[in-house]
Design an enzyme around this catalytic site. Structure first.
Site, PDB file in Angstrom:
ATOM      1  N   LYS A 104       3.211  -1.612  -0.641  1.00  0.00           N
ATOM      2  CA  LYS A 104       4.374  -1.247  -1.447  1.00  0.00           C
ATOM      3  C   LYS A 104       3.999  -1.275  -2.918  1.00  0.00           C
ATOM      4  CE  LYS A 104       8.852  -0.467  -0.577  1.00  0.00           C
ATOM      5  NZ  LYS A 104       9.423  -0.043   0.722  1.00  0.00           N
TER       6      LYS A 104
HETATM    7  N1  GLU Z   1      10.340   3.384   1.169  1.00  0.00           N
HETATM    8  C1  GLU Z   1      10.581   3.669   2.535  1.00  0.00           C
HETATM    9  C2  GLU Z   1      10.623   2.388   3.348  1.00  0.00           C
HETATM   10  O1  GLU Z   1      10.894   1.335   2.830  1.00  0.00           O
HETATM   11  C3  GLU Z   1       9.621   4.710   3.090  1.00  0.00           C
HETATM   12  C4  GLU Z   1       8.189   4.348   3.040  1.00  0.00           C
HETATM   13  C5  GLU Z   1       7.256   5.480   3.441  1.00  0.00           C
HETATM   14  O2  GLU Z   1       7.725   6.538   3.815  1.00  0.00           O
HETATM   15  O3  GLU Z   1       6.040   5.267   3.326  1.00  0.00           O
HETATM   16  O4  GLU Z   1      10.457   2.406   4.534  1.00  0.00           O
END
Ligand code: GLU
Length: 418
Positions: A104
């Site tokens: 993240k």
């Molecule tokens: N931000 C989204 C999540 O928390 C999507 C992450 C992604 O598609 O890599 O799942």
């Protein structure tokens, strides 16, 4: 109990490992992010001044594949939040059974205070700063809170310039004309509704006819609101940063999606007979304890806490957001027999279609929206089935069922890789 979301993650991990009677050595790697990158981003503002923003990329675990996870732009983003979000991605990708680990990113900024040109410079600076640690086979970012396809396009462009050729597969959630996948934007909200429908079905319940309250009218909440209504649910409350709308007779779901798309705040909604509006944080707090069958927290972390959990009236909670329930509140909900469909299952539709986007980019394919949605339904249906099966087998909550599912897959990967 702490509001540090990483400690919440660790507490839940420990509980699941105990239930499975795992040895600490089988899960200890999951307690520590593999890499934490912190960068400072000096940005020339439109008025000529220089400001420095802080950014992060946390790569939690890569046992099952490259790190995967969004980038968040938020004034409260900090290392503990990004660490927790990265760890939840490891769990989420394992539950969804897609070949990724978890990562993240975050930048501590309120993007609503930036001009478009400042936002672009900040995004490009971030892409440059993390260039060495991301890549199509190492770490693939995507949108998260306050980031979108346009920001992913800038990220991709900046990465591609340094990489020497256009590299769409380095990031997902791109705009459709720039290598994005049809269906990606709606995928998280669509997945929330699929998760709710399939889970209820597995316990002999039906979604149609249920009353639903949705906290957050962003990309996740607004699509979920619209699709819950299409499934025959009644939307009794919706909120955004400006406050919360309540109406026992029902709020039009399609309108909520239009408000989200045009970035119109709910405080501007023309109130009709029987409708009330409570502004700001007070409205958002009231939404969590409203009389409803299903509560969908689809905003930020730490919303259902030890303080308000006793007042929650919903019978079902579907976590559209990441980490909206603290570990302490989670235990209290379980004791009260409230069924909670956890974030790592409920909001996995986004990363599932991100995976489809990456596969299309790598293979230079373009799938139709019908094909994407059909594949999403299958992948989520399988995830729900595994989680429900484990919850029944271990006589546990769905959160435990989801963590157990993830740990089964992660421990197998660890054993095989040695
Ligand atoms: N931000 C989204 C999540 O928390 C999507 C992450 C992604 O598609 O890599 O799942």
């Amino acid at each position: 109990m702490s509001q540090n979301p990483y400690l919440n993650y660790l507490a839940t991990l420990t509980r699941a490992a105990e239930r499975m009677q795992l040895d600490e050595s089988e899960i200890v790697r999951l307690r520590y992010p593999e890499r934490q990158v912190q960068v400072s981003l000096p940005i020339r503002m439109d008025d000529g001044s220089l400001r420095v923003f802080e950014g992060y990329r946390v790569q939690h675990n890569s046992l099952r594949g490259p790190y995967k996870g969004g980038i968040r732009f938020h004034q409260n983003a900090d290392i503990n939040e990004v660490k927790a979000l990265a760890a939840w991605m490891t769990m989420k990708c394992a539950v969804a059974n897609i070949p990724y680990g978890g990562g993240k990113g975050g930048v501590t900024v309120d993007p609503s205070t930036l001009s478009q040109t400042e936002l672009e410079r900040l995004t490009r600076a971030y892409a440059n700063a993390v260039y060495d640690v991301v890549g199509p086979f190492t770490d693939i970012p995507a949108p998260d809170v306050n980031t979108n396809g346009g920001i992913m396009a800038w990220f991709c462009d900046e990465y591609s310039k340094r990489n020497g050729h256009l590299t769409p597969e380095v990031v997902t959630g791109k705009p459709v004309p720039f290598g994005g996948s049809l269906g990606r934007e709606e995928a998280t909200g669509r997945g929330v509704v699929i998760a709710a429908k399939e889970t209820l079905k597995s316990f002999g319940e039906e979604l149609a006819g249920k009353r639903v309250a949705v906290q957050g009218n962003g990309n996740v909440g607004s699509v979920a609101t619209m699709l819950f209504e299409k499934e025959g649910c009644k939307i009794v409350a919706v909120s955004d940063v400006s406050g919360a709308l309540f109406c026992a007779q029902g709020i039009p779901g399609e309108k909520m999606r239009q408000y989200a798309l045009s970035r119109t705040l709910l405080k501007n909604y023309p109130l009709s007979e029987g409708m009330t509006f409570i502004p700001g944080a007070e409205g958002n707090a009231a939404l969590l304890t409203v009389d409803t069958d299903i509560l969908v927290p689809a905003a930020l972390e730490n919303q259902i806490t030890a303080e308000n959990v006793a007042k929650v009236q919903a019978k079902y909670i579907v976590e559209g957001a990441n980490g909206p329930t603290t570990a302490e509140a989670d235990v209290a909900l379980e004791e009260r027999g409230i069924m909670l469909i956890p974030d790592i299952l409920a909001n996995s539709g986004g990363v599932i279609v991100s995976y489809f986007e990456w596969v299309q980019n790598l293979g230079r394919y373009m799938w139709s929206e019908e094909e994407v949605n059909a594949k999403l339904a299958v992948q989520m249906g399988n995830a729900v089935a595994s989680v429900c099966a484990n919850a029944k087998k271990y006589n546990s909550s769905l959160r435990m069922g989801a963590y157990i599912t993830a740990l089964e897959r992660l421990t197998v990967a660890q054993k095989l890789r040695g």
